[in-house]
Write a protein that holds these residues in place. Structure first.
Motif, short mmCIF file in Angstrom:
data_model
loop_
_atom_site.label_atom_id
_atom_site.label_comp_id
_atom_site.label_asym_id
_atom_site.label_seq_id
_atom_site.Cartn_x
_atom_site.Cartn_y
_atom_site.Cartn_z
N PRO A 167 0.80 -1.24 0.00
CA PRO A 167 0.00 0.00 0.00
C PRO A 167 0.83 1.27 0.00
CG PRO A 167 -0.34 -1.29 2.03
CD PRO A 167 0.53 -2.10 1.16
N GLU A 168 2.07 1.23 0.49
CA GLU A 168 2.89 2.44 0.48
C GLU A 168 3.48 2.69 -0.92
OE1 GLU A 168 4.91 -0.27 2.68
OE2 GLU A 168 2.74 -0.35 3.03
N PHE A 169 3.45 1.64 -1.75
CA PHE A 169 3.97 1.79 -3.12
C PHE A 169 2.88 2.28 -4.06
CE2 PHE A 169 4.61 0.00 -7.38
CZ PHE A 169 5.82 0.61 -7.71
N ILE A 170 1.76 1.52 -4.10
CA ILE A 170 0.61 1.92 -4.92
C ILE A 170 -0.65 1.48 -4.17
CG2 ILE A 170 0.47 -0.17 -6.36
CD1 ILE A 170 -0.02 1.76 -8.78
N ALA A 171 -1.71 2.27 -4.30
CA ALA A 171 -2.89 2.03 -3.47
C ALA A 171 -3.87 1.05 -4.10
CB ALA A 171 -3.60 3.35 -3.21
N GLY A 172 -4.45 0.20 -3.26
CA GLY A 172 -5.66 -0.52 -3.65
C GLY A 172 -5.52 -1.87 -4.33
N ILE A 173 -4.28 -2.27 -4.67
CA ILE A 173 -4.11 -3.55 -5.39
C ILE A 173 -3.78 -4.66 -4.39
CG2 ILE A 173 -2.75 -4.80 -7.13
CD1 ILE A 173 -2.35 -2.10 -8.54
N GLY A 174 -4.54 -5.72 -4.40
CA GLY A 174 -4.31 -6.84 -3.49
C GLY A 174 -4.04 -8.12 -4.25
N ASN A 175 -4.41 -9.22 -3.62
CA ASN A 175 -4.07 -10.53 -4.15
C ASN A 175 -4.72 -10.84 -5.51
OD1 ASN A 175 -2.34 -12.55 -3.55
ND2 ASN A 175 -3.79 -13.77 -2.37
N ILE A 176 -5.99 -10.53 -5.63
CA ILE A 176 -6.71 -10.86 -6.87
C ILE A 176 -6.13 -10.08 -8.05
CG2 ILE A 176 -8.94 -10.76 -8.09
CD1 ILE A 176 -10.33 -10.89 -5.35
N TYR A 177 -6.10 -8.75 -7.91
CA TYR A 177 -5.76 -7.93 -9.07
C TYR A 177 -4.27 -7.99 -9.41
CZ TYR A 177 -10.58 -6.75 -8.53
OH TYR A 177 -11.94 -6.87 -8.42
N ASP A 231 -2.46 -10.74 -9.30
CA ASP A 231 -2.38 -11.95 -10.14
C ASP A 231 -2.89 -11.67 -11.55
OD1 ASP A 231 -1.35 -13.57 -8.18
OD2 ASP A 231 -3.15 -14.78 -7.87
N GLU A 232 -4.03 -10.98 -11.62
CA GLU A 232 -4.66 -10.74 -12.92
C GLU A 232 -3.82 -9.81 -13.80
OE1 GLU A 232 -7.48 -12.22 -14.10
OE2 GLU A 232 -7.33 -13.46 -12.30
N ILE A 233 -3.25 -8.77 -13.18
CA ILE A 233 -2.45 -7.80 -13.95
C ILE A 233 -1.20 -8.48 -14.52
CG2 ILE A 233 -1.01 -5.71 -13.75
CD1 ILE A 233 -3.06 -4.85 -11.46
N LEU A 234 -0.49 -9.24 -13.66
CA LEU A 234 0.76 -9.87 -14.11
C LEU A 234 0.51 -10.94 -15.15
CD1 LEU A 234 2.63 -9.91 -10.68
CD2 LEU A 234 3.11 -8.45 -12.66
N TRP A 235 -0.62 -11.66 -15.03
CA TRP A 235 -0.98 -12.66 -16.04
C TRP A 235 -1.15 -11.97 -17.39
CZ3 TRP A 235 -4.95 -13.23 -19.50
CH2 TRP A 235 -5.08 -14.49 -20.12
N GLU A 236 -1.88 -10.86 -17.39
CA GLU A 236 -2.17 -10.20 -18.66
C GLU A 236 -0.93 -9.61 -19.33
OE1 GLU A 236 -5.83 -8.54 -19.24
OE2 GLU A 236 -5.22 -7.32 -20.97
N VAL A 237 -0.01 -9.07 -18.52
CA VAL A 237 1.19 -8.47 -19.15
C VAL A 237 2.30 -9.49 -19.35
CG1 VAL A 237 0.70 -6.16 -18.26
CG2 VAL A 237 2.15 -7.69 -16.93
N ARG A 277 -1.02 0.58 -17.55
CA ARG A 277 -2.18 0.65 -18.45
C ARG A 277 -3.12 -0.52 -18.19
NH1 ARG A 277 -3.03 -1.77 -22.99
NH2 ARG A 277 -0.87 -2.40 -23.36
N VAL A 278 -2.55 -1.73 -18.05
CA VAL A 278 -3.37 -2.93 -17.82
C VAL A 278 -4.01 -2.87 -16.43
CG1 VAL A 278 -3.20 -5.42 -17.45
CG2 VAL A 278 -2.20 -4.39 -19.49
N ALA A 279 -3.27 -2.38 -15.44
CA ALA A 279 -3.82 -2.27 -14.08
C ALA A 279 -5.07 -1.39 -14.11
CB ALA A 279 -2.78 -1.69 -13.13
N LYS A 280 -4.96 -0.23 -14.77
CA LYS A 280 -6.12 0.69 -14.84
C LYS A 280 -7.28 0.01 -15.56
CE LYS A 280 -3.54 5.07 -14.95
NZ LYS A 280 -3.21 6.24 -15.76
N LYS A 281 -6.96 -0.70 -16.65
CA LYS A 281 -8.01 -1.35 -17.45
C LYS A 281 -8.75 -2.40 -16.61
CE LYS A 281 -7.59 -4.84 -20.26
NZ LYS A 281 -7.07 -5.75 -21.28
N ILE A 282 -7.98 -3.24 -15.90
CA ILE A 282 -8.58 -4.32 -15.11
C ILE A 282 -9.38 -3.76 -13.93
CG2 ILE A 282 -7.99 -6.20 -13.50
CD1 ILE A 282 -5.86 -7.12 -15.50
#
Ligand SMILES: [Zn+2]
Length: 327
Positions: free
Chosen positions: A207-217, A219-225, A246-251
């Motif tokens: 959370p100190e690096f970027i806000a709001g991304i947890g376990n689900i997203y 995994d999903e972001i890294l899979w897509e890129v 870009r993919v994080a925002k999209k997902i």
């Protein structure tokens, strides 16, 4: 645990349902001895103070910062809610059972075992979502002047509620990393170059690096890129980092658009499930064939840092020069 899209779904729901509502009463049974002396409604003494301060106040609006829900009150203070593992907020008609010292939906709840035996009940839940058995763990209630309630259902009781002032809000906002939607590609690259050393999955979840991304997203972001979750984020070239943002925002946006993810027990302000769990490409899909076009990988899972990560060992493999894996 609710992440950015789920918390945003709650905040959007609050702005729709409780804006301008006046608080008539407040109730909780969250009390726990381990919170004695702490600024949290789980501390009985604190709750008395909290109660005095918020009764009679009007809700002006709600906003989200990272996974925090901030409810603006007319008196200038803010109710700060963190849903933690299993919390969600529902607005509706509730009644208080004095004997049992508990709040429940006016119409009661369907039984979880019954649902397994009789799928027709799911259709009934669709018509009366407050009766979903996942909505019955009520530990915090705001009662409004119009006779309706905002309740917090929290199966595991890890949720947190407290009152903060302007300074507390400023401190909260400052200690957290930037919101993904506020970052430009250039700013994200700079952020990674400064603070992004470590396994990609773990850094994205910090959370100190970027806000709001947890376990689900994550995994999903890294899979897509196509980036291995153990790749050192800082070793990725600028172009790949820009793609990650870009993919994080999209997902995240795609999930907000369909009410978040209810693979676990998340529900929206009406008590309804979100739909993002049907869109997963990686999260909880270990052992299944990769959904990427022309990829024949079978998804794997393992502990990465303190969290379980899922990924495809074929298209999220090590790529020369930048995919240095941190073990
Ligand atoms: Zn694959």
């Amino acid at each position: 645990m609710p992440e950015l899209p789920e918390v945003q779904t709650v905040v959007d729901g609050l702005n729709l349902k409780v804006k301008n509502r006046k608080i008539k009463d407040v109730w909780t049974d969250y009390f726990s001895d381990s919170y004695i002396g702490k600024d949290n409604i789980k501390n009985k003494k604190y709750f008395q103070k909290f109660k005095k301060e918020i009764i009679g106040q009007k809700i002006l609006k709600a906003e989200r910062r990272a996974k925090n829900i901030i409810i603006h009150l007319s008196g200038g203070k803010y109710i700060l809610i963190h849903l933690k593992m299993s919390g969600h907020l529902i607005y509706g008609d509730y009644i208080f059972d004095k004997k049992k010292n508990e709040w429940r939906s006016e119409k009661g709840y369907f039984d979880r075992e019954e649902i397994k035996k009789n799928p027709k009940i799911l259709e009934m839940i669709d018509r009366e979502p407050t009766r979903d058995p996942f909505n019955k763990f009520i530990h915090f209630v705001l009662v409004f002047e119009n006779g309706k309630q905002l309740v917090m259902s929290d199966l595991r009781k890890f949720g947190s509620v407290k009152l903060i002032d302007e300074r507390g809000l400023k401190e909260l906002k400052e200690k957290l990393g930037p919101e993904p939607f506020d970052l430009s590609p250039k700013e994200f690259v700079e952020l990674v170059r400064k603070k992004g050393k470590g396994r990609a999955k773990n850094i994205l979840m910090k959370p100190e690096f970027i806000a709001g991304i947890g376990n689900i997203y994550s995994d999903e972001i890294l899979w897509e890129v196509g980036v291995h979750p153990e790749s050192n984020l800082q070793n990725l070239p600028d172009e790949k980092l820009k793609e990650i943002l870009r993919v994080a925002k999209k997902i995240l946006k795609a999930s907000i658009d369909i009410g978040g993810d209810s693979m676990s027990d998340f529900r929206n302000i009406e008590g309804r499930k979100g739909k993002y769990q049907a869109k997963h490409n990686a999260y909880k899909l270990e052992g299944t064939l990769c959904k990427k076009k022309d990829c024949d990988g079978i998804l794997e899972k393992k502990m990465i840092g303190q969290r379980v990560g899922r990924w495809c060992p074929v298209h999220q493999k090590k790529i020369k020069n930048y995919d240095i894996i941190i073990k």
